[in-house]
Write a protein that holds these residues in place. Sequence first.
Motif, PDB file in Angstrom:
ATOM      1  N   ASP A 135       6.957   5.759  -6.828  1.00 63.50           N
ATOM      2  CA  ASP A 135       7.234   4.753  -5.789  1.00 63.50           C
ATOM      3  C   ASP A 135       7.422   3.404  -6.134  1.00 63.50           C
ATOM      4  O   ASP A 135       8.048   2.405  -5.744  1.00 63.50           O
ATOM      5  CB  ASP A 135       5.726   4.901  -4.575  1.00 63.50           C
ATOM      6  N   LEU A 136       6.630   3.220  -7.312  1.00 63.51           N
ATOM      7  CA  LEU A 136       6.761   1.736  -7.900  1.00 63.51           C
ATOM      8  C   LEU A 136       8.133   1.518  -8.468  1.00 63.51           C
ATOM      9  O   LEU A 136       8.486   0.383  -8.094  1.00 63.51           O
ATOM     10  CB  LEU A 136       5.594   2.025  -9.286  1.00 63.51           C
ATOM     11  N   LEU A 137       9.010   2.322  -9.088  1.00 62.32           N
ATOM     12  CA  LEU A 137      10.064   2.108  -9.608  1.00 62.32           C
ATOM     13  C   LEU A 137      11.012   1.703  -8.395  1.00 62.32           C
ATOM     14  O   LEU A 137      11.958   1.079  -8.494  1.00 62.32           O
ATOM     15  CB  LEU A 137      10.563   3.331 -10.300  1.00 62.32           C
ATOM     16  N   ALA A 138      10.700   2.716  -7.455  1.00 66.07           N
ATOM     17  CA  ALA A 138      11.619   2.526  -6.230  1.00 66.07           C
ATOM     18  C   ALA A 138      11.442   1.133  -5.754  1.00 66.07           C
ATOM     19  O   ALA A 138      12.192   0.497  -4.844  1.00 66.07           O
ATOM     20  CB  ALA A 138      11.628   3.479  -5.061  1.00 66.07           C
ATOM     21  N   HIS A 139      10.188   0.672  -5.491  1.00 62.61           N
ATOM     22  CA  HIS A 139       9.800  -0.510  -4.940  1.00 62.61           C
ATOM     23  C   HIS A 139      10.518  -1.676  -5.921  1.00 62.61           C
ATOM     24  O   HIS A 139      10.953  -2.717  -5.315  1.00 62.61           O
ATOM     25  CB  HIS A 139       8.323  -0.832  -4.878  1.00 62.61           C
ATOM     26  N   LEU A 140      10.075  -1.753  -7.097  1.00 61.27           N
ATOM     27  CA  LEU A 140      10.678  -2.808  -8.171  1.00 61.27           C
ATOM     28  C   LEU A 140      12.382  -2.828  -7.974  1.00 61.27           C
ATOM     29  O   LEU A 140      12.810  -3.755  -7.820  1.00 61.27           O
ATOM     30  CB  LEU A 140      10.372  -2.295  -9.483  1.00 61.27           C
ATOM     31  N   GLU A 170       0.730  -1.164  -0.109  1.00 63.51           N
ATOM     32  CA  GLU A 170       0.181  -0.032   0.071  1.00 63.51           C
ATOM     33  C   GLU A 170       0.638   1.140  -0.125  1.00 63.51           C
ATOM     34  O   GLU A 170       0.280   2.239  -0.327  1.00 63.51           O
ATOM     35  CB  GLU A 170      -0.860   0.115   1.236  1.00 63.51           C
ATOM     36  N   THR A 171       2.118   1.365   0.381  1.00 59.86           N
ATOM     37  CA  THR A 171       2.932   2.253   0.429  1.00 59.86           C
ATOM     38  C   THR A 171       3.366   2.767  -1.153  1.00 59.86           C
ATOM     39  O   THR A 171       4.013   4.035  -1.106  1.00 59.86           O
ATOM     40  CB  THR A 171       4.111   2.117   1.310  1.00 59.86           C
ATOM     41  N   VAL A 172       3.152   1.813  -1.904  1.00 58.76           N
ATOM     42  CA  VAL A 172       3.315   2.196  -3.262  1.00 58.76           C
ATOM     43  C   VAL A 172       2.086   3.208  -3.953  1.00 58.76           C
ATOM     44  O   VAL A 172       1.249   2.612  -4.234  1.00 58.76           O
ATOM     45  CB  VAL A 172       3.686   1.077  -4.187  1.00 58.76           C
ATOM     46  N   VAL A 173       2.253   4.578  -3.874  1.00 55.52           N
ATOM     47  CA  VAL A 173       1.318   5.442  -4.180  1.00 55.52           C
ATOM     48  C   VAL A 173       1.190   5.952  -5.901  1.00 55.52           C
ATOM     49  O   VAL A 173       0.557   5.878  -6.724  1.00 55.52           O
ATOM     50  CB  VAL A 173       1.242   6.548  -3.522  1.00 55.52           C
ATOM     51  N   ARG A 215      10.345   5.455 -18.999  1.00 58.58           N
ATOM     52  CA  ARG A 215       8.975   5.679 -19.278  1.00 58.58           C
ATOM     53  C   ARG A 215       8.020   4.969 -18.680  1.00 58.58           C
ATOM     54  O   ARG A 215       8.365   3.776 -18.838  1.00 58.58           O
ATOM     55  CB  ARG A 215       8.861   5.891 -20.668  1.00 58.58           C
ATOM     56  N   VAL A 216       6.775   5.171 -18.343  1.00 59.30           N
ATOM     57  CA  VAL A 216       5.911   4.524 -17.640  1.00 59.30           C
ATOM     58  C   VAL A 216       4.482   4.939 -18.524  1.00 59.30           C
ATOM     59  O   VAL A 216       4.132   5.936 -18.619  1.00 59.30           O
ATOM     60  CB  VAL A 216       5.766   4.693 -16.308  1.00 59.30           C
ATOM     61  N   ALA A 217       3.852   3.763 -18.685  1.00 57.92           N
ATOM     62  CA  ALA A 217       2.354   4.013 -19.131  1.00 57.92           C
ATOM     63  C   ALA A 217       1.433   3.211 -18.207  1.00 57.92           C
ATOM     64  O   ALA A 217       1.849   2.282 -17.686  1.00 57.92           O
ATOM     65  CB  ALA A 217       2.062   3.505 -20.518  1.00 57.92           C
ATOM     66  N   ILE A 218       0.367   3.948 -17.829  1.00 60.87           N
ATOM     67  CA  ILE A 218      -0.598   3.597 -17.076  1.00 60.87           C
ATOM     68  C   ILE A 218      -1.858   3.087 -17.695  1.00 60.87           C
ATOM     69  O   ILE A 218      -2.574   3.765 -18.491  1.00 60.87           O
ATOM     70  CB  ILE A 218      -1.211   4.154 -15.724  1.00 60.87           C
ATOM     71  N   ASN A 219      -2.281   1.761 -17.877  1.00 64.81           N
ATOM     72  CA  ASN A 219      -3.634   1.518 -18.765  1.00 64.81           C
ATOM     73  C   ASN A 219      -3.263   1.920 -20.260  1.00 64.81           C
ATOM     74  O   ASN A 219      -4.207   2.258 -20.609  1.00 64.81           O
ATOM     75  CB  ASN A 219      -4.730   1.796 -18.292  1.00 64.81           C
ATOM     76  N   GLN A 220      -2.099   1.716 -20.532  1.00 65.77           N
ATOM     77  CA  GLN A 220      -1.617   1.974 -22.006  1.00 65.77           C
ATOM     78  C   GLN A 220      -1.550   3.581 -22.171  1.00 65.77           C
ATOM     79  O   GLN A 220      -1.904   3.783 -23.381  1.00 65.77           O
ATOM     80  CB  GLN A 220      -2.433   1.280 -23.025  1.00 65.77           C
TER      81      GLN A 220
END
Lengths: 85, 165
Positions: free
Chosen positions: A33-38, A26-29, A56-61
């Motif tokens: 955060d996601l990149l740091a978590h990965l 849940e800490t991944v907001v 680069r990142v895409a959310i739901n394309q």
Amino acid sequence: MKVKLVYFAWVRERLDKPEEELDLPETVVTVADLLAHLKTLGEEYETALQHENVIRVAINQEHAEHDEPIAGAREIGIFPPMTGG
Amino acid sequence: MTMSLTPTIRVQSEDFDLQKEVDKLTAGRTDIGAVVTFSGLCRDEGGALSALELEHYPGMAEAEMRRIAELAIERFSLQGLTAIHRYGKIAPGENIVLVIAASPHRQAAFDGANFVMDFLKTSAPFWKKEHAASGEARGWVPAKDADDSARDRWSKITESPARGG
């Protein structure tokens, strides 16, 4: 939150997988955060994502900035700068 | 008021035929005065390359090309737009990408095709990997700052009025 991650080009090669499903804490907001978590998941993630500013990142394309929240994401694409055309 | 127009967007491994695609765009039309066709081909870089391998993000590639095409149609009041991008292994001399823009006068068609290419290069999810003449993979083509600059100039150019063709 369960999410499908898809990887392309040298990000895919360095991770040695085209996609995976992860259960994110849940800490991944945000995207950042996601990149740091990965990067905590193993050496291959650290290598693939070391130059975080070019990733680069895409959310739901759809393209997303690193400070954007990932809430509601079903699929998150992670890839280098695009070189088509 | 401009009529809403649906661009033709395709992402495919097979080659395309420039003339056929132009014919499809202009068939039965008597209002189009200008058609600009851009095609991008695979270079061998002075004999160093045997192929480019194009990877894409299925679904997003089409969606992003459609978004760019719709921006161009609106901005330049285009009468027709086709954008086709290939993926897979492409040999030197072969086609990679095609953009066709149609408008009543030439300037909008030139600008429309140019705009689509500039955005396509920087925001459509495609990646090129080089294969050396020896057949070995040489690595991924790095993104160019010049491509970002080419895209960014469109936000500096103010809307140009329609000019005579």
